[in-house]
Design an enzyme around this catalytic site. Structure first.
Site, PDB file in Angstrom:
ATOM      1  N   LEU A   1      -2.769 -14.746  20.629  1.00 19.36           N
ATOM      2  CA  LEU A   1      -1.884 -15.823  20.135  1.00 19.36           C
ATOM      3  C   LEU A   1      -0.824 -16.264  20.912  1.00 19.36           C
ATOM      4  O   LEU A   1      -0.008 -17.278  20.754  1.00 19.36           O
ATOM      5  CB  LEU A   1      -1.342 -15.244  18.734  1.00 19.36           C
ATOM      6  CG  LEU A   1      -2.247 -14.699  17.541  1.00 19.36           C
ATOM      7  CD1 LEU A   1      -1.462 -14.088  16.503  1.00 19.36           C
ATOM      8  CD2 LEU A   1      -2.827 -16.123  17.041  1.00 19.36           C
TER       9      LEU A   1
ATOM     10  N   GLY B   1       2.771 -16.574  22.921  1.00 14.64           N
ATOM     11  CA  GLY B   1       4.116 -16.436  22.512  1.00 14.64           C
ATOM     12  C   GLY B   1       4.192 -16.844  20.954  1.00 14.64           C
ATOM     13  O   GLY B   1       4.999 -15.996  20.457  1.00 14.64           O
TER      14      GLY B   1
ATOM     15  N   PHE C   1       0.156  24.940  16.863  1.00 13.69           N
ATOM     16  CA  PHE C   1       1.430  24.714  16.189  1.00 13.69           C
ATOM     17  C   PHE C   1       2.353  25.739  16.740  1.00 13.69           C
ATOM     18  O   PHE C   1       2.293  26.966  17.215  1.00 13.69           O
ATOM     19  CB  PHE C   1       1.364  24.714  14.753  1.00 13.69           C
ATOM     20  CG  PHE C   1       0.430  23.617  13.983  1.00 13.69           C
ATOM     21  CD1 PHE C   1       1.080  22.449  13.659  1.00 13.69           C
ATOM     22  CD2 PHE C   1      -0.799  23.737  13.779  1.00 13.69           C
ATOM     23  CE1 PHE C   1       0.340  21.237  13.199  1.00 13.69           C
ATOM     24  CE2 PHE C   1      -1.703  22.689  13.278  1.00 13.69           C
ATOM     25  CZ  PHE C   1      -0.935  21.515  12.899  1.00 13.69           C
TER      26      PHE C   1
ATOM     27  N   ARG D   1      -7.053 -23.072  19.799  1.00  7.38           N
ATOM     28  CA  ARG D   1      -6.062 -23.332  20.740  1.00  7.38           C
ATOM     29  C   ARG D   1      -6.825 -23.502  22.145  1.00  7.38           C
ATOM     30  O   ARG D   1      -7.844 -22.814  22.260  1.00  7.38           O
ATOM     31  CB  ARG D   1      -5.428 -21.924  20.883  1.00  7.38           C
ATOM     32  CG  ARG D   1      -4.106 -22.069  22.132  1.00  7.38           C
ATOM     33  CD  ARG D   1      -3.666 -20.490  22.176  1.00  7.38           C
ATOM     34  NE  ARG D   1      -2.723 -20.585  23.373  1.00  7.38           N
ATOM     35  CZ  ARG D   1      -2.257 -19.354  23.852  1.00  7.38           C
ATOM     36  NH1 ARG D   1      -2.781 -18.096  23.437  1.00  7.38           N
ATOM     37  NH2 ARG D   1      -1.364 -19.440  24.712  1.00  7.38           N
TER      38      ARG D   1
ATOM     39  N   ARG E   1       0.866  -1.271  -0.111  1.00  3.51           N
ATOM     40  CA  ARG E   1      -0.044  -0.147  -0.090  1.00  3.51           C
ATOM     41  C   ARG E   1       0.870   1.164   0.049  1.00  3.51           C
ATOM     42  O   ARG E   1       0.538   2.239  -0.757  1.00  3.51           O
ATOM     43  CB  ARG E   1      -0.953  -0.094   1.304  1.00  3.51           C
ATOM     44  CG  ARG E   1      -2.287   0.942   1.034  1.00  3.51           C
ATOM     45  CD  ARG E   1      -1.962   2.434   1.476  1.00  3.51           C
ATOM     46  NE  ARG E   1      -1.346   2.305   2.792  1.00  3.51           N
ATOM     47  CZ  ARG E   1      -0.430   3.188   3.305  1.00  3.51           C
ATOM     48  NH1 ARG E   1       0.079   4.000   2.529  1.00  3.51           N
ATOM     49  NH2 ARG E   1       0.040   3.038   4.772  1.00  3.51           N
TER      50      ARG E   1
ATOM     51  N   GLU F   1       3.340  10.584   6.959  1.00  5.07           N
ATOM     52  CA  GLU F   1       2.226  11.512   6.712  1.00  5.07           C
ATOM     53  C   GLU F   1       1.416  12.072   7.730  1.00  5.07           C
ATOM     54  O   GLU F   1       0.127  12.119   7.673  1.00  5.07           O
ATOM     55  CB  GLU F   1       1.086  10.527   5.782  1.00  5.07           C
ATOM     56  CG  GLU F   1       1.775   9.477   4.808  1.00  5.07           C
ATOM     57  CD  GLU F   1       2.434  10.454   3.558  1.00  5.07           C
ATOM     58  OE1 GLU F   1       2.938  11.402   3.813  1.00  5.07           O
ATOM     59  OE2 GLU F   1       2.906   9.538   2.644  1.00  5.07           O
TER      60      GLU F   1
END
Length: 387
Positions: free
Chosen positions: A341, A343, A386, A271, A93, A366
């Site tokens: 998940l 380890g 800013f 699992r 992308r 960006e």
């Protein structure tokens, strides 16, 4: 690539047949041509350049641009393409973004007719590669302090300075470089091989490893008078291109989030801990519910922003809302998916750590979280904060 999450707020009906066709053909391409090798490419820091022309043939390079061999697709179609590309890996992308949203957009928006005719068909087809040089070594969030300069010398321009974290810099056939001049910031087209122009790959990355980012240096780099983009002076030139790239990110990161969520859900069903599937545990379902809700919200936000863009009503602050929210939530989804998940989540058996590492880069480029927060804050309060 993982199966899509099972929770669905019936988003499919939100897309036209043409938009769905773009989504489906990019998804098929990524699953056939990118997914089988992406883990090895990430490990080996390998940019698979042979895919560039294939992406050109697919029609996704500069696909939002009208004419010059570009597809002229809708903003939502482009967004869906970005989502599917980043579901494979952020590197791809990013490539499409650098090529189309940055380099090609700069030429299409601000170039002369001769520059457009010379470069846009080649870039759209993938016969040429472009890059976009705005960020400098001291930081990318303060372009007003740009040190790269271009001065007139006779009938030529002479470019001096440095850029950093420039995607595709070492493989680009043309670089769009922004520099300070006596008239303000201007864009210049710098062909590869121009004397005084060097690109050095940054090789110690722990993120976007299947992509190329570079340091660029300009030392007395002499360019002809017609190298300048004639259509713009000032920072609105590069900022207009950054907004195109930020828009693609809003969609793209939801692809990475989808893959992380899908991997976690699939694994939780198989699992077993404490005598039952991990998916049967309440804490697991809380994590899955939170991830699924944020993924769907992010996707709906992307669709809304895409419709605003297609209607010509999208503002920079709205883009900042999408970029800030969706990158932040995609990273949160990746991190939560990793916990499910266990380890094994830190191995390449699952795509989650690769996506998480890539998203750390996407979070920075960006516009950082802080920059987008200040853009949104200005829009809400009416006061600029800013520095």
């Amino acid at each position: 690539m993982s199966a899509a999450p099972t929770l669905d707020l019936d988003c499919a009906h939100l897309f036209t047949p043409e938009e769905a066709a773009w989504r489906d053909k990019v998804r098929a391409f990524t699953r056939e041509r990118i997914a089988p090798t992406v883990d090895a490419d990430f490990e080996d820091r390998h940019f698979r350049r042979e895919l560039v022309r294939e992406l050109g043939a697919l029609g996704v390079l500069g696909m939002h641009i009208q004419g010059y061999g570009c597809a002229g697709a809708s903003a939502v179609s482009y967004g869906l393409a970005c989502l599917e590309l980043e579901a494979a890996d952020s590197a791809w992308r990013t490539f499409v973004s650098v090529q189309g949203s940055l380099a090609m957009s700069a030429i299409a928006k601000w170039g002369s007719e001769e520059q457009k005719a010379r470069w846009l068909p080649e870039l759209a087809a993938g016969r040429a590669i472009g890059c976009f040089g705005l960020t400098e070594p001291d930081g990318g969030s303060d372009p007003k302090s740009m040190r790269t300069t271009a001065r007139r010398e006779g009938g030529d321009w002479v470019l001096d300075g440095a850029k950093r974290w420039i995607g595709l810099g070492s493989v680009a056939d043309v670089a769009v470089i922004w520099a300070n001049t006596e008239d303000g910031v201007r864009g210049f087209l710098v062909p590869a091989g121009t004397p005084g122009f060097t690109a050095t790959e940054i090789t110690n990355k722990l993120s976007l490893r299947a992509s190329i980012q570079c340091d660029l240096a300009f030392d007395g780099c002499r360019l002809p008078a017609d190298a300048v983009l004639p259509g713009v002076t000032g920072l609105r030139g590069p900022f207009s291109c950054l907004n195109e790239a930020r828009y693609g990110i809003i969609w793209g990161v939801m692809g990475a989030a989808r893959e992380c969520l899908g991997a976690a859900v699939e694994r939780s069903r198989t699992r077993r801990v404490f005598g039952k599937a991990l998916a049967e545990l309440q804490l697991t379902q809380q994590k899955v519910a939170d991830m699924a809700v944020e993924y769907q919200k992010g996707l709906l936000l992307a669709v809304h922003i895409g419709r605003l863009k297609d209607a010509g009503a999208l503002t920079p602050a709205q883009i900042s809302v999408g970029k800030l929210n969706n990158v932040r939530e995609a990273l949160s989804i990746a991190r939560t998916a990793r916990t499910i998940l266990g380890g094994d989540g830190v191995t390449s058996d699952f795509p989650v750590m690769r996506h998480m590492a890539n998203l750390e880069s996407v979070r920075t480029y960006e516009g950082t979280d802080e920059v987008h927060a200040l853009v949104i804050g200005h829009a809400v309060t009416g006061h600029r904060a800013f520095a």
